[in-house]
Design an enzyme around this catalytic site. Structure first.
Site, PDB file in Angstrom:
ATOM      1  N   ARG A 178     -17.539  18.794 -50.245  1.00 33.56           N
ATOM      2  CA  ARG A 178     -17.748  18.007 -49.031  1.00 33.56           C
ATOM      3  C   ARG A 178     -16.597  17.048 -48.752  1.00 33.56           C
ATOM      4  O   ARG A 178     -16.141  16.924 -47.615  1.00 33.56           O
ATOM      5  CB  ARG A 178     -19.057  17.217 -49.131  1.00 33.56           C
ATOM      6  CG  ARG A 178     -19.443  16.451 -47.869  1.00 33.56           C
ATOM      7  CD  ARG A 178     -19.863  17.396 -46.760  1.00 33.56           C
ATOM      8  NE  ARG A 178     -18.758  17.809 -45.903  1.00 33.56           N
ATOM      9  CZ  ARG A 178     -18.709  18.974 -45.259  1.00 33.56           C
ATOM     10  NH1 ARG A 178     -19.663  19.856 -45.406  1.00 33.56           N
ATOM     11  NH2 ARG A 178     -17.690  19.270 -44.492  1.00 33.56           N
ATOM     12  N   ASP A 194       2.038  -2.516 -20.628  1.00 33.57           N
ATOM     13  CA  ASP A 194       0.623  -2.326 -20.934  1.00 33.57           C
ATOM     14  C   ASP A 194      -0.201  -2.071 -19.676  1.00 33.57           C
ATOM     15  O   ASP A 194      -0.247  -2.899 -18.767  1.00 33.57           O
ATOM     16  CB  ASP A 194       0.085  -3.563 -21.659  1.00 33.57           C
ATOM     17  CG  ASP A 194      -1.331  -3.358 -22.169  1.00 33.57           C
ATOM     18  OD1 ASP A 194      -1.592  -2.301 -22.764  1.00 33.57           O
ATOM     19  OD2 ASP A 194      -2.174  -4.253 -21.959  1.00 33.57           O
ATOM     20  N   LYS A 212      -5.155   1.829 -34.576  1.00 34.08           N
ATOM     21  CA  LYS A 212      -6.569   2.146 -34.349  1.00 34.08           C
ATOM     22  C   LYS A 212      -6.969   3.318 -35.228  1.00 34.08           C
ATOM     23  O   LYS A 212      -7.223   4.430 -34.771  1.00 34.08           O
ATOM     24  CB  LYS A 212      -6.815   2.432 -32.876  1.00 34.08           C
ATOM     25  CG  LYS A 212      -6.578   1.221 -31.982  1.00 34.08           C
ATOM     26  CD  LYS A 212      -6.774   1.536 -30.513  1.00 34.08           C
ATOM     27  CE  LYS A 212      -6.512   0.306 -29.651  1.00 34.08           C
ATOM     28  NZ  LYS A 212      -6.646   0.581 -28.208  1.00 34.08           N
ATOM     29  N   GLU A 267       4.350  -7.484 -25.594  1.00 25.73           N
ATOM     30  CA  GLU A 267       3.468  -6.800 -24.653  1.00 25.73           C
ATOM     31  C   GLU A 267       3.539  -7.508 -23.300  1.00 25.73           C
ATOM     32  O   GLU A 267       3.400  -8.728 -23.217  1.00 25.73           O
ATOM     33  CB  GLU A 267       2.028  -6.825 -25.179  1.00 25.73           C
ATOM     34  CG  GLU A 267       1.005  -6.211 -24.252  1.00 25.73           C
ATOM     35  CD  GLU A 267      -0.406  -6.414 -24.773  1.00 25.73           C
ATOM     36  OE1 GLU A 267      -0.910  -5.512 -25.480  1.00 25.73           O
ATOM     37  OE2 GLU A 267      -1.000  -7.471 -24.486  1.00 25.73           O
ATOM     38  N   LYS A 321       1.397  -9.970 -28.593  1.00 30.01           N
ATOM     39  CA  LYS A 321       0.459  -9.524 -27.569  1.00 30.01           C
ATOM     40  C   LYS A 321      -0.067 -10.723 -26.780  1.00 30.01           C
ATOM     41  O   LYS A 321       0.337 -11.866 -27.031  1.00 30.01           O
ATOM     42  CB  LYS A 321      -0.670  -8.735 -28.234  1.00 30.01           C
ATOM     43  CG  LYS A 321      -0.170  -7.485 -28.974  1.00 30.01           C
ATOM     44  CD  LYS A 321      -1.261  -6.844 -29.791  1.00 30.01           C
ATOM     45  CE  LYS A 321      -2.248  -6.104 -28.938  1.00 30.01           C
ATOM     46  NZ  LYS A 321      -1.712  -4.786 -28.491  1.00 30.01           N
TER      47      LYS A 321
END
Length: 291
Positions: free
Chosen positions: A101, A219, A136, A198, A168
């Site tokens: 598995r 962005d 991510k 950003e 950011k």
């Protein structure tokens, strides 16, 4: 490839993942299959895609039982079709089923990421734009998932918070502006490290250029605005790298690339993909008495 050799960090993760799955023992196999029974497990694709994670699957079975014999039939990065045999693993039936598995989970996920990445790469054919991933990723699986992106023909963005400065919107708010954020970062980091900012508007782009950013992220801009932004950046500082980010899909990625951006970062490569359907079937049973 990255995992052709023994990797202690990965091996320790595999041991922990096996402990999570096995617990006190594989009660089903132990109670139904005679001790000493041996089999050959055939790992095969149930749909087409890009294979990724073969050395990882091999390491799973080696950690479960060093006497298991694993033979890969394909290499990472190869395109496979439905029905193709990817690998064989031979030895103790108990031990094959113990590792089955986890080995399949990793193969399926990594192959799914590689397959999705390859689709984006294909959509960019003929254009110089570079496709990269993001942070991510699944906690604990970042190294593997970013590897799968490379197998699929993509490239990696930063690996973590430690290897590049990415200023950011919230950093800009906390620092009091782009100029302040870039200046403070420049005074803290080594000269070998780059600073990315950003931006969401042409005004912010002008601020980032004046501040001396090395990379400017565009962005969530529409293609018209992005094309204007790239033109403005290259006219002022040709050496500055431009990166498009935000809501990039397989349907929009080529249009975005045609604005002239150097890099497109796509979170969907590692957080929104379909695992490739891969299975393991046993045959060539022998030993251990009647089953």
């Amino acid at each position: 490839m990255m995992f052709n050799g023994y990797n202690e960090s990965l091996a320790e993760n595999i041991r922990n993942w096996l402990r999570e799955d096995i617990g006190s023992g594989d009660i089903t196999s132990l109670s139904t299959i005679p001790e000493g029974h041996e089999s050959k497990g055939i790992i095969h694709a149930k749909e087409g895609g890009i294979a990724a994670g073969m050395p990882v699957a091999e390491l799973v079975f080696q950690i479960v039982d060093k006497n298991l014999i694993f033979k890969a039939h394909v290499k990472d990065g190869e395109r496979v079709n439905k029905g193709d045999i990817l690998a064989e693993v031979e030895g103790s039936t108990h031990r094959i089923l113990t590792g089955e598995r986890l080995a399949l989970n990793l193969l399926q996920r990594l192959s799914g990421i590689a397959t999705r990445t390859q689709a984006y790469v294909d959509a960019l054919e003929g254009l110089p734009t570079r496709l990269v991933d993001t942070r991510k990723t699944t906690p604990g699986h970042r190294m593997l998932e970013k590897y799968a992106v490379r197998v699929g023909g993509g490239a990696n963005h930063r690996f973590g918070l430690y290897d590049a400065v990415m200023i950011k919107d919230n950093h800009i708010k906390g620092a009091g502006g782009i100029a302040q954020a870039v200046s403070r970062a420049r005074n803290q980091i080594p000269h070998t490290m780059k600073i990315e900012v950003e931006t969401e508007s042409l005004a912010q782009i002008d601020e980032a250029l004046t501040a001396g950013a090395d990379i400017i992220m565009l962005d969530n801009m529409d293609p018209v605005m992005m094309a204007e932004a790239v033109k403005r950046i290259k006219a002022v500082s040709p050496h500055v790298t431009t990166e498009a980010s935000g809501n990039v899909t397989l349907e929009t990625v080529r249009t975005i690339a045609m604005t002239g951006v150097d890099v497109i970062s796509v979170g969907r490569l590692t957080y929104s993909f379909n695992s490739l359907d891969i299975s393991l079937d046993l045959n060539a049973k022998k030993g251990g008495g009647a089953s």
